[in-house]
Scaffold this motif. Structure first.
Motif, PDB file in Angstrom:
ATOM      1  N   ILE A   1       1.022  -0.998  -0.068  1.00  0.00           N
ATOM      2  CA  ILE A   1       0.631  -0.034   0.446  1.00  0.00           C
ATOM      3  C   ILE A   1       1.010   1.533   0.046  1.00  0.00           C
ATOM      4  CG2 ILE A   1      -1.886   1.291   1.003  1.00  0.00           C
ATOM      5  CD1 ILE A   1      -2.734  -1.468   2.311  1.00  0.00           C
ATOM      6  N   GLU A   2       0.344   1.949  -0.981  1.00  0.00           N
ATOM      7  CA  GLU A   2       1.495   3.314  -0.801  1.00  0.00           C
ATOM      8  C   GLU A   2       1.313   3.792   0.408  1.00  0.00           C
ATOM      9  OE1 GLU A   2       3.473   5.190  -2.792  1.00  0.00           O
ATOM     10  OE2 GLU A   2       2.769   3.743  -5.224  1.00  0.00           O
ATOM     11  N   GLY A   3       2.260   4.872   0.790  1.00  0.00           N
ATOM     12  CA  GLY A   3       2.115   5.424   2.177  1.00  0.00           C
ATOM     13  C   GLY A   3       2.872   4.044   3.410  1.00  0.00           C
ATOM     14  N   PHE A   4       2.827   3.098   2.991  1.00  0.00           N
ATOM     15  CA  PHE A   4       3.555   1.899   4.299  1.00  0.00           C
ATOM     16  C   PHE A   4       3.969   1.023   3.808  1.00  0.00           C
ATOM     17  CE2 PHE A   4      -1.825   3.408   5.150  1.00  0.00           C
ATOM     18  CZ  PHE A   4      -0.851   4.002   5.890  1.00  0.00           C
ATOM     19  N   GLU A   5       4.693   1.091   4.845  1.00  0.00           N
ATOM     20  CA  GLU A   5       5.520  -0.225   4.352  1.00  0.00           C
ATOM     21  C   GLU A   5       5.394  -2.131   4.597  1.00  0.00           C
ATOM     22  OE1 GLU A   5       9.193   0.170   6.654  1.00  0.00           O
ATOM     23  OE2 GLU A   5       9.055   2.534   6.691  1.00  0.00           O
ATOM     24  N   ALA A   6       6.231  -2.561   4.039  1.00  0.00           N
ATOM     25  CA  ALA A   6       5.289  -4.206   4.151  1.00  0.00           C
ATOM     26  C   ALA A   6       5.588  -4.724   5.405  1.00  0.00           C
ATOM     27  CB  ALA A   6       6.894  -4.965   2.889  1.00  0.00           C
ATOM     28  N   ASP A   7       6.210  -4.182   6.689  1.00  0.00           N
ATOM     29  CA  ASP A   7       6.509  -4.387   7.604  1.00  0.00           C
ATOM     30  C   ASP A   7       4.894  -4.014   7.898  1.00  0.00           C
ATOM     31  OD1 ASP A   7       9.276  -4.985   7.444  1.00  0.00           O
ATOM     32  OD2 ASP A   7       9.361  -3.528   9.021  1.00  0.00           O
ATOM     33  N   ASP A   8       4.675  -3.046   7.800  1.00  0.00           N
ATOM     34  CA  ASP A   8       3.007  -3.207   8.190  1.00  0.00           C
ATOM     35  C   ASP A   8       1.803  -3.377   7.825  1.00  0.00           C
ATOM     36  OD1 ASP A   8       4.107  -0.259   9.680  1.00  0.00           O
ATOM     37  OD2 ASP A   8       4.251   0.518   7.953  1.00  0.00           O
ATOM     38  N   CYS A   9       1.583  -3.717   6.329  1.00  0.00           N
ATOM     39  CA  CYS A   9       1.101  -5.030   5.639  1.00  0.00           C
ATOM     40  C   CYS A   9       1.314  -6.223   6.515  1.00  0.00           C
ATOM     41  CB  CYS A   9       1.240  -4.866   4.118  1.00  0.00           C
ATOM     42  SG  CYS A   9       1.804  -3.565   3.416  1.00  0.00           S
ATOM     43  N   ILE A  10       2.736  -6.215   7.213  1.00  0.00           N
ATOM     44  CA  ILE A  10       2.488  -7.993   7.579  1.00  0.00           C
ATOM     45  C   ILE A  10       2.268  -7.683   9.393  1.00  0.00           C
ATOM     46  CG2 ILE A  10       4.118  -9.695   8.226  1.00  0.00           C
ATOM     47  CD1 ILE A  10       6.563  -8.830   6.248  1.00  0.00           C
ATOM     48  N   GLY A  11       2.031  -7.105   9.639  1.00  0.00           N
ATOM     49  CA  GLY A  11       1.565  -6.720  10.946  1.00  0.00           C
ATOM     50  C   GLY A  11       0.038  -6.881  11.108  1.00  0.00           C
ATOM     51  N   THR A  12      -0.615  -6.024   9.943  1.00  0.00           N
ATOM     52  CA  THR A  12      -2.382  -5.623   9.584  1.00  0.00           C
ATOM     53  C   THR A  12      -2.797  -7.622   9.424  1.00  0.00           C
ATOM     54  OG1 THR A  12      -1.778  -3.548   9.039  1.00  0.00           O
ATOM     55  CG2 THR A  12      -3.694  -4.933   8.662  1.00  0.00           C
ATOM     56  N   ILE A  13      -1.965  -7.689   8.297  1.00  0.00           N
ATOM     57  CA  ILE A  13      -2.463  -9.420   8.160  1.00  0.00           C
ATOM     58  C   ILE A  13      -2.062 -10.332   9.592  1.00  0.00           C
ATOM     59  CG2 ILE A  13      -2.801 -10.871   6.556  1.00  0.00           C
ATOM     60  CD1 ILE A  13      -1.386  -9.536   4.807  1.00  0.00           C
ATOM     61  N   ALA A  14      -1.183 -10.615   9.746  1.00  0.00           N
ATOM     62  CA  ALA A  14      -0.237 -11.038  10.944  1.00  0.00           C
ATOM     63  C   ALA A  14      -1.929 -11.024  12.479  1.00  0.00           C
ATOM     64  CB  ALA A  14       0.553 -11.160  11.692  1.00  0.00           C
ATOM     65  N   LYS A  15      -1.704 -10.120  12.904  1.00  0.00           N
ATOM     66  CA  LYS A  15      -2.715  -9.313  14.158  1.00  0.00           C
ATOM     67  C   LYS A  15      -4.102 -10.081  13.548  1.00  0.00           C
ATOM     68  CE  LYS A  15       0.655  -7.896  16.840  1.00  0.00           C
ATOM     69  NZ  LYS A  15       1.151  -9.141  17.955  1.00  0.00           N
ATOM     70  N   ALA A  16      -5.032  -9.632  12.804  1.00  0.00           N
ATOM     71  CA  ALA A  16      -5.911 -10.112  11.431  1.00  0.00           C
ATOM     72  C   ALA A  16      -6.128 -11.210  11.980  1.00  0.00           C
ATOM     73  CB  ALA A  16      -6.206  -8.947  10.866  1.00  0.00           C
ATOM     74  N   HIS A  17      -5.302 -11.808  11.378  1.00  0.00           N
ATOM     75  CA  HIS A  17      -5.865 -13.238  11.545  1.00  0.00           C
ATOM     76  C   HIS A  17      -5.192 -14.605  12.971  1.00  0.00           C
ATOM     77  CE1 HIS A  17      -7.709 -13.084   7.799  1.00  0.00           C
ATOM     78  NE2 HIS A  17      -6.789 -12.184   7.439  1.00  0.00           N
ATOM     79  N   GLN A  18      -4.422 -13.901  13.145  1.00  0.00           N
ATOM     80  CA  GLN A  18      -3.645 -14.560  14.634  1.00  0.00           C
ATOM     81  C   GLN A  18      -4.450 -15.232  15.604  1.00  0.00           C
ATOM     82  OE1 GLN A  18      -1.730 -13.072  17.857  1.00  0.00           O
ATOM     83  NE2 GLN A  18      -2.644 -10.999  17.674  1.00  0.00           N
ATOM     84  N   SER A  19      -6.055 -15.090  15.696  1.00  0.00           N
ATOM     85  CA  SER A  19      -7.126 -16.042  16.612  1.00  0.00           C
ATOM     86  C   SER A  19      -7.505 -16.999  15.771  1.00  0.00           C
ATOM     87  CB  SER A  19      -8.373 -15.126  16.936  1.00  0.00           C
ATOM     88  OG  SER A  19      -8.544 -15.047  15.901  1.00  0.00           O
ATOM     89  N   ASP A  20      -7.351 -17.309  13.745  1.00  0.00           N
ATOM     90  CA  ASP A  20      -7.509 -19.188  13.809  1.00  0.00           C
ATOM     91  C   ASP A  20      -6.065 -19.391  13.404  1.00  0.00           C
ATOM     92  OD1 ASP A  20     -10.362 -17.654  13.621  1.00  0.00           O
ATOM     93  OD2 ASP A  20     -10.346 -15.659  12.629  1.00  0.00           O
ATOM     94  N   TYR A  21      -5.489 -18.677  12.633  1.00  0.00           N
ATOM     95  CA  TYR A  21      -4.229 -19.032  12.008  1.00  0.00           C
ATOM     96  C   TYR A  21      -2.553 -18.946  13.183  1.00  0.00           C
ATOM     97  CZ  TYR A  21      -6.590 -19.319   8.440  1.00  0.00           C
ATOM     98  OH  TYR A  21      -8.035 -19.367   7.395  1.00  0.00           O
ATOM     99  N   HIS A  22      -1.944 -19.744  13.048  1.00  0.00           N
ATOM    100  CA  HIS A  22      -0.681 -19.418  13.665  1.00  0.00           C
ATOM    101  C   HIS A  22       0.080 -18.587  12.526  1.00  0.00           C
ATOM    102  CE1 HIS A  22       2.262 -19.827  16.365  1.00  0.00           C
ATOM    103  NE2 HIS A  22       3.558 -19.600  15.573  1.00  0.00           N
TER     104      HIS A  22
END
Length: 292
Positions: free
Chosen positions: A114-135
């Motif tokens: 996403i423009e204006g953000f780093e890959a780290d931010d995308c990784i963090g967003t996806i990881a936190k959003a799905h950690q309750s259902d997936y490792h």
């Protein structure tokens, strides 16, 4: 497997970290593996090797790759010198950015950036959003991502060569650093980060920063106990308060960027014929033997 629980595993790949690592592994000696169209492919071939070996090793059910989208982000707006010490990528690297994404697409693995953000931010967003259902397992060479470690989030750090990893969870991270993963942001705020070009508190290194966090828990805890510090430590911190808070902000991964990851799209399954066509089209010869 990424975990010993009954949860399905989801591997998030730091695309830029793997691509740059692969490029410099051979590019430093001039081995750019230029194809018949004049396009260098060394970074892409190494990137795919890292990716596929990790898939073999960890056997994730789902995979997604996250990318940086240019050098300008909300962090450069906050601090103009952020990553200002980095030179432009070598000319042999530039065509490989798009080629790497095309290669990932051939495996039907979704990419996020996403423009204006780093890959780290995308990784963090996806990881936190799905950690309750997936490792969630984060594959990277970048220690900044260690702050994401949680009960269901591990960070897989690439080591030298291919197929070698340091895998960190809450327990192993504490054994290594002596602090908790969520204290990493405060650690960076105190000691800064020379690779990202922000200073933290001048004169406070990692050893001192960890000791202070072990004693006082956080930057707020340290500031509340300034009289307990040595005179030298207190002087250094008091003279760098603005930069201390700014450095912590720069180090903090945003886990609420505007993206949606459809888990079903990330299920690991691909058409081998489509992959072979891509490999042949771009003459990625080091991968041929894998898909005969």
């Amino acid at each position: 497997m990424l975990n010993n629980s009954n949860k399905s595993s989801f591997m998030l790949v730091d695309g830029m970290a793997l691509l740059f690592r692969a490029f410099y592994a051979t590019g430093m000696t001039g081995q750019f593996m230029i194809n018949s169209k004049g396009v260098p492919t060394n970074g892409v071939q190494g990137f795919l090797k890292h990716l596929l070996l990790a898939v073999d090793h960890f056997n994730p059910h789902h995979v997604a790759v996250c990318w940086d989208m240019g050098s300008k982000t909300f962090r450069t707006e906050m601090y103009q010198e952020y990553k200002g010490n980095r030179s432009a990528p070598p000319v042999e690297m530039i065509p490989q950015f798009d080629l790497a994404r095309e290669a990932v697409e051939a495996f039907d693995i979704p990419s996020f950036g996403i423009e204006g953000f780093e890959a780290d931010d995308c990784i963090g967003t996806i990881a936190k959003a799905h950690q309750s259902d997936y490792h969630m397992g984060v594959l990277t060479g970048d220690q900044d991502l260690l702050q994401l470690i949680d009960e269901n989030i591990s960070v897989i750090l690439l080591k030298k060569g291919y197929g070698n990893y340091d895998i960190h969870n809450e327990e192993t991270f504490f054994e290594w650093k002596g602090i908790k993963p969520d204290q990493m942001v405060d650690l960076k705020g105190l000691m800064g980060d020379s690779s990202d070009n922000y200073p933290g508190v001048k004169g406070i290194g990692e050893k001192t920063a960890i000791k202070l966090l072990q004693q006082y828990g956080s930057i707020e805890g340290i500031l509340a106990n300034l009289p307990m510090l040595t005179k030298t430590q207190r002087t250094k911190i008091e003279s760098s308060l603005d930069m201390l808070h700014l450095s912590r902000q720069l180090a903090s991964i945003k886990c609420d960027v505007p993206l949606q990851c459809n888990v079903e799209d990330a299920r690991l399954q691909f058409d081998e014929e489509k992959v072979v066509h891509m490999l042949k089209q771009h003459e990625l010869k080091s991968l041929y033997s894998r898909f005969k």
